[in-house]
Design a protein around this motif. Sequence first.
Motif, PDB file in Angstrom:
ATOM      1  N   GLU A 194      37.987  53.029   2.122  1.00  0.00           N
ATOM      2  CA  GLU A 194      37.868  53.236   0.679  1.00  0.00           C
ATOM      3  C   GLU A 194      36.849  52.324  -0.008  1.00  0.00           C
ATOM      4  OE1 GLU A 194      40.839  52.746   2.226  1.00  0.00           O
ATOM      5  OE2 GLU A 194      41.330  50.652   1.864  1.00  0.00           O
ATOM      6  N   ALA A 195      36.614  51.135   0.535  1.00  0.00           N
ATOM      7  CA  ALA A 195      35.685  50.215  -0.126  1.00  0.00           C
ATOM      8  C   ALA A 195      34.238  50.457   0.295  1.00  0.00           C
ATOM      9  CB  ALA A 195      36.086  48.768   0.179  1.00  0.00           C
ATOM     10  N   ASN A 196      34.031  51.472   1.128  1.00  0.00           N
ATOM     11  CA  ASN A 196      32.682  51.791   1.584  1.00  0.00           C
ATOM     12  C   ASN A 196      32.168  52.978   0.763  1.00  0.00           C
ATOM     13  OD1 ASN A 196      30.418  52.607   2.991  1.00  0.00           O
ATOM     14  ND2 ASN A 196      31.280  52.080   4.984  1.00  0.00           N
ATOM     15  N   ILE A 197      31.542  52.656  -0.381  1.00  0.00           N
ATOM     16  CA  ILE A 197      31.131  53.708  -1.334  1.00  0.00           C
ATOM     17  C   ILE A 197      30.141  54.675  -0.677  1.00  0.00           C
ATOM     18  CG2 ILE A 197      30.077  54.171  -3.602  1.00  0.00           C
ATOM     19  CD1 ILE A 197      32.701  52.750  -3.916  1.00  0.00           C
ATOM     20  N   GLU A 198      29.255  54.121   0.158  1.00  0.00           N
ATOM     21  CA  GLU A 198      28.267  54.998   0.805  1.00  0.00           C
ATOM     22  C   GLU A 198      28.958  56.036   1.679  1.00  0.00           C
ATOM     23  OE1 GLU A 198      25.084  55.260   0.083  1.00  0.00           O
ATOM     24  OE2 GLU A 198      25.590  53.766  -1.442  1.00  0.00           O
ATOM     25  N   TRP A 199      29.995  55.610   2.390  1.00  0.00           N
ATOM     26  CA  TRP A 199      30.740  56.554   3.240  1.00  0.00           C
ATOM     27  C   TRP A 199      31.475  57.580   2.353  1.00  0.00           C
ATOM     28  CZ3 TRP A 199      34.312  54.766   7.934  1.00  0.00           C
ATOM     29  CH2 TRP A 199      34.655  55.883   8.682  1.00  0.00           C
ATOM     30  N   MET A 200      32.066  57.089   1.271  1.00  0.00           N
ATOM     31  CA  MET A 200      32.760  58.002   0.347  1.00  0.00           C
ATOM     32  C   MET A 200      31.787  59.055  -0.205  1.00  0.00           C
ATOM     33  SD  MET A 200      35.978  57.034  -0.002  1.00  0.00           S
ATOM     34  CE  MET A 200      36.734  57.217  -1.580  1.00  0.00           C
ATOM     35  N   LYS A 201      30.541  58.630  -0.413  1.00  0.00           N
ATOM     36  CA  LYS A 201      29.544  59.556  -0.978  1.00  0.00           C
ATOM     37  C   LYS A 201      29.254  60.729  -0.053  1.00  0.00           C
ATOM     38  CE  LYS A 201      26.629  56.967  -4.132  1.00  0.00           C
ATOM     39  NZ  LYS A 201      25.321  56.333  -4.276  1.00  0.00           N
ATOM     40  N   GLN A 202      29.464  60.528   1.255  1.00  0.00           N
ATOM     41  CA  GLN A 202      29.219  61.642   2.190  1.00  0.00           C
ATOM     42  C   GLN A 202      30.084  62.851   1.836  1.00  0.00           C
ATOM     43  OE1 GLN A 202      29.625  60.601   6.327  1.00  0.00           O
ATOM     44  NE2 GLN A 202      28.387  58.771   6.076  1.00  0.00           N
ATOM     45  N   TYR A 203      31.242  62.582   1.248  1.00  0.00           N
ATOM     46  CA  TYR A 203      32.161  63.683   0.940  1.00  0.00           C
ATOM     47  C   TYR A 203      32.213  63.992  -0.548  1.00  0.00           C
ATOM     48  CZ  TYR A 203      33.461  61.742   5.426  1.00  0.00           C
ATOM     49  OH  TYR A 203      33.408  61.232   6.689  1.00  0.00           O
ATOM     50  N   TRP A 204      31.992  62.979  -1.380  1.00  0.00           N
ATOM     51  CA  TRP A 204      32.166  63.149  -2.822  1.00  0.00           C
ATOM     52  C   TRP A 204      30.846  63.225  -3.574  1.00  0.00           C
ATOM     53  CZ3 TRP A 204      36.875  64.024  -4.978  1.00  0.00           C
ATOM     54  CH2 TRP A 204      37.997  63.737  -4.193  1.00  0.00           C
ATOM     55  N   GLU A 206      27.504  61.954  -5.529  1.00  0.00           N
ATOM     56  CA  GLU A 206      27.258  60.863  -6.485  1.00  0.00           C
ATOM     57  C   GLU A 206      28.515  60.486  -7.271  1.00  0.00           C
ATOM     58  OE1 GLU A 206      24.266  59.240  -6.536  1.00  0.00           O
ATOM     59  OE2 GLU A 206      23.972  60.555  -4.804  1.00  0.00           O
ATOM     60  N   ALA A 207      29.486  61.408  -7.340  1.00  0.00           N
ATOM     61  CA  ALA A 207      30.721  61.114  -8.076  1.00  0.00           C
ATOM     62  C   ALA A 207      31.360  59.814  -7.589  1.00  0.00           C
ATOM     63  CB  ALA A 207      31.707  62.273  -7.914  1.00  0.00           C
ATOM     64  N   ALA A 208      31.186  59.503  -6.308  1.00  0.00           N
ATOM     65  CA  ALA A 208      31.831  58.306  -5.747  1.00  0.00           C
ATOM     66  C   ALA A 208      31.339  57.022  -6.417  1.00  0.00           C
ATOM     67  CB  ALA A 208      31.610  58.246  -4.228  1.00  0.00           C
ATOM     68  N   ASP A 209      30.148  57.087  -7.022  1.00  0.00           N
ATOM     69  CA  ASP A 209      29.656  55.899  -7.736  1.00  0.00           C
ATOM     70  C   ASP A 209      30.562  55.555  -8.916  1.00  0.00           C
ATOM     71  OD1 ASP A 209      27.471  54.974  -6.331  1.00  0.00           O
ATOM     72  OD2 ASP A 209      26.126  56.472  -7.209  1.00  0.00           O
ATOM     73  N   ASN A 210      31.290  56.535  -9.418  1.00  0.00           N
ATOM     74  CA  ASN A 210      32.176  56.292 -10.564  1.00  0.00           C
ATOM     75  C   ASN A 210      33.607  55.956 -10.142  1.00  0.00           C
ATOM     76  OD1 ASN A 210      30.320  56.650 -12.613  1.00  0.00           O
ATOM     77  ND2 ASN A 210      30.473  58.882 -12.489  1.00  0.00           N
ATOM     78  N   PHE A 211      33.849  55.856  -8.841  1.00  0.00           N
ATOM     79  CA  PHE A 211      35.194  55.496  -8.389  1.00  0.00           C
ATOM     80  C   PHE A 211      35.386  53.980  -8.513  1.00  0.00           C
ATOM     81  CE2 PHE A 211      35.495  59.201  -5.068  1.00  0.00           C
ATOM     82  CZ  PHE A 211      35.403  60.111  -6.103  1.00  0.00           C
ATOM     83  N   LEU A 212      36.588  53.598  -8.847  1.00  0.00           N
ATOM     84  CA  LEU A 212      36.955  52.186  -8.828  1.00  0.00           C
ATOM     85  C   LEU A 212      37.897  51.993  -7.639  1.00  0.00           C
ATOM     86  CD1 LEU A 212      37.646  51.764 -12.647  1.00  0.00           C
ATOM     87  CD2 LEU A 212      35.564  51.143 -11.386  1.00  0.00           C
ATOM     88  N   ILE A 213      37.740  50.918  -6.908  1.00  0.00           N
ATOM     89  CA  ILE A 213      38.545  50.680  -5.705  1.00  0.00           C
ATOM     90  C   ILE A 213      39.630  49.682  -6.079  1.00  0.00           C
ATOM     91  CG2 ILE A 213      38.463  50.072  -3.249  1.00  0.00           C
ATOM     92  CD1 ILE A 213      36.613  52.493  -4.270  1.00  0.00           C
ATOM     93  N   ARG A 214      40.867  50.110  -5.981  1.00  0.00           N
ATOM     94  CA  ARG A 214      41.969  49.295  -6.510  1.00  0.00           C
ATOM     95  C   ARG A 214      42.251  48.060  -5.661  1.00  0.00           C
ATOM     96  NH1 ARG A 214      47.046  52.362  -6.588  1.00  0.00           N
ATOM     97  NH2 ARG A 214      47.686  50.960  -8.253  1.00  0.00           N
ATOM     98  N   GLY A 215      41.862  48.130  -4.417  1.00  0.00           N
ATOM     99  CA  GLY A 215      42.221  47.052  -3.505  1.00  0.00           C
ATOM    100  C   GLY A 215      41.020  46.320  -2.938  1.00  0.00           C
ATOM    101  N   THR A 216      41.220  45.772  -1.769  1.00  0.00           N
ATOM    102  CA  THR A 216      40.279  44.845  -1.153  1.00  0.00           C
ATOM    103  C   THR A 216      38.885  45.435  -0.917  1.00  0.00           C
ATOM    104  OG1 THR A 216      39.913  43.449   0.791  1.00  0.00           O
ATOM    105  CG2 THR A 216      41.084  45.502   1.168  1.00  0.00           C
ATOM    106  N   PRO A 217      37.843  44.636  -1.166  1.00  0.00           N
ATOM    107  CA  PRO A 217      36.501  45.110  -0.810  1.00  0.00           C
ATOM    108  C   PRO A 217      36.242  45.050   0.696  1.00  0.00           C
ATOM    109  CG  PRO A 217      36.393  42.930  -1.806  1.00  0.00           C
ATOM    110  CD  PRO A 217      37.833  43.352  -1.869  1.00  0.00           C
ATOM    111  N   TYR A 218      37.189  44.491   1.466  1.00  0.00           N
ATOM    112  CA  TYR A 218      36.952  44.308   2.911  1.00  0.00           C
ATOM    113  C   TYR A 218      37.309  45.531   3.753  1.00  0.00           C
ATOM    114  CZ  TYR A 218      36.198  39.511   1.599  1.00  0.00           C
ATOM    115  OH  TYR A 218      35.698  38.379   0.998  1.00  0.00           O
ATOM    116  N   ASN A 219      37.988  46.515   3.161  1.00  0.00           N
ATOM    117  CA  ASN A 219      38.327  47.713   3.951  1.00  0.00           C
ATOM    118  C   ASN A 219      37.163  48.694   3.896  1.00  0.00           C
ATOM    119  OD1 ASN A 219      40.748  46.596   4.519  1.00  0.00           O
ATOM    120  ND2 ASN A 219      42.008  48.124   3.475  1.00  0.00           N
TER     121      ASN A 219
END
Length: 465
Positions: A194-204, A206-219
């Motif tokens: 979840e903390a890997n925005i670039e990976w999230m972008k593969q599926y979502w 540019e929308a993933a740029d607007n996601f906030l990650i509630r937890g650790t940046p290390y996952n």
Amino acid sequence: MADLDRKYDVLVIGGGNAALCAAIGARRAGATVLVLEGAPKFYRGGNTRHTRNMRCAHDAATDILTGPYTEQEFFEDLLRVTGGETDEELARLMIAESKDILNWIVEQGVRWQPSLGGTLSLGRTNSFFLGGGRAMLNTLYRTAEGLGVDILYDAEVIDLEIDRGMVLSATFKQGDGRLSARAATLVAAAGGFEANIEWMKQYWGEAADNFLIRGTPYNRGSILKMLLEKGVEAVGDPTQCHAVAIDARAPKFDGGIITRLDCVVFGIVVNKHALRFYDEGEDIWPKRYAIWGRLVAGQPDQIAYIVFDSTVLNSFMPSLFPPIAADTIGGLAVELGLDPETLKKTVADFNAAVRPGTFDHTILDDCRTEGVNPPKSHWARRIETPPYYAYPVRPGITFTYLGTRVNKQARMLMKDGGPAANMFAAGEIMAGNVLGKGYAAGIGMTIGSVFGRIAGREAAKIARN
Ligand SMILES: Cc1cc2nc3c(=O)[nH]c(=O)nc-3n(C[C@H](O)[C@H](O)[C@H](O)COP(=O)(O)OP(=O)(O)OC[C@H]3O[C@@H](n4cnc5c(N)ncnc54)[C@H](O)[C@@H]3O)c2cc1C
């Protein structure tokens, strides 16, 4: 003191609940254990730091749970929230083992407290950690250390040497250097991606740029990626995740629980065009809170606004940030940057559709709308008492469901269908086995504890044979 010259029985990657349960389980089974946690010590414990409770089956009320929650009821809840997208064998195993976890966690030093009140209504089903997830985690660390588990922090694993389903060693960062650890078995408990925005972008996109990650940046999903690239079978839809609506003013990472907004049932939710887009009263909140992140993700610019009036201001746990207030709906729209005429019409149409009923947010009450689309099926009351309020919300991603497929021993399965020789997985990294989609509060910790304990025990068994 970790001794990297030795070959450990069990190498655990990760430092959250799943990792600690695995480490303790393995050590109690007689194995030597090394834990590699990618985060610095202060930030150890990933998303587990933010948790409050865990869902376990039990046949009778306890001193902190108000009534029974049978295995069958738990299973039916899981079926409902996942729409049947769960591995039934693993789900039933998890639920059956969760009964024992209620006591096992206490044996590791963790203490329970009665349910917190508010909109989640979890007093019968979920046990709360005394002092919260951080206290729970500190206790597990203390217990693990006391048992002789070796733990290294700031130890991000960057490579795994895997030969035909058998892990041989792990390379990890330590300061500016690179070190290697050898072990007879591996438990991967390194969270989702979840903390890997670039990976999230593969599926979502540019929308993933607007996601906030509630937890650790290390996952960041690096271990998951390595395993999938090295022949482990994937499970789960990469777009599925636990995502809730959180205050749009929350930080990009690690905002935790205090930015979540549980007031959807008390008002209406509009998008940036000031239009409603989903039934705010579809089902009881613990079974619906986890769909709202996804719903907001589907709206233009991934932003929405929960609008309510002064009668409910004190009915829910507030966000860290104060709501935006105005004396009129039009004024509120101006504050939010929405079109005032459209918001006034949306609220007026909604108010006109509200039928009389007896409000009770703890049950599926009879306060509903008629003749408005989308409907509000329960808890519908007119928004008519100033001042008016709104919270801007964005998708708050809690954790992703794409993971490694496992069997009942928590052993990873390879793409060729066979079990991996010595690799196990627990927690978020394999949550997709149980959670095809949807969520019911407290299952994340159940998955980590149950499969962590199994993975540790089974890894120890293989290592010592
Ligand atoms: C705000 C918030 C509140 C929540 N509340 C609840 C709740 O009340 N109840 C509930 O059941 N669930 C809750 N959850 C979900 C819950 O946090 C997770 O399901 C659970 O903690 C997952 O445990 P885990 O051990 O799998 O992962 P985590 O606890 O996230 O641990 C993963 C670990 O892996 C480490 N790691 C990652 N990559 C590497 C690497 N390459 N090398 C070494 N280490 C690595 C990370 O540093 C981290 O320590 C909440 C989540 C959030 C964000």
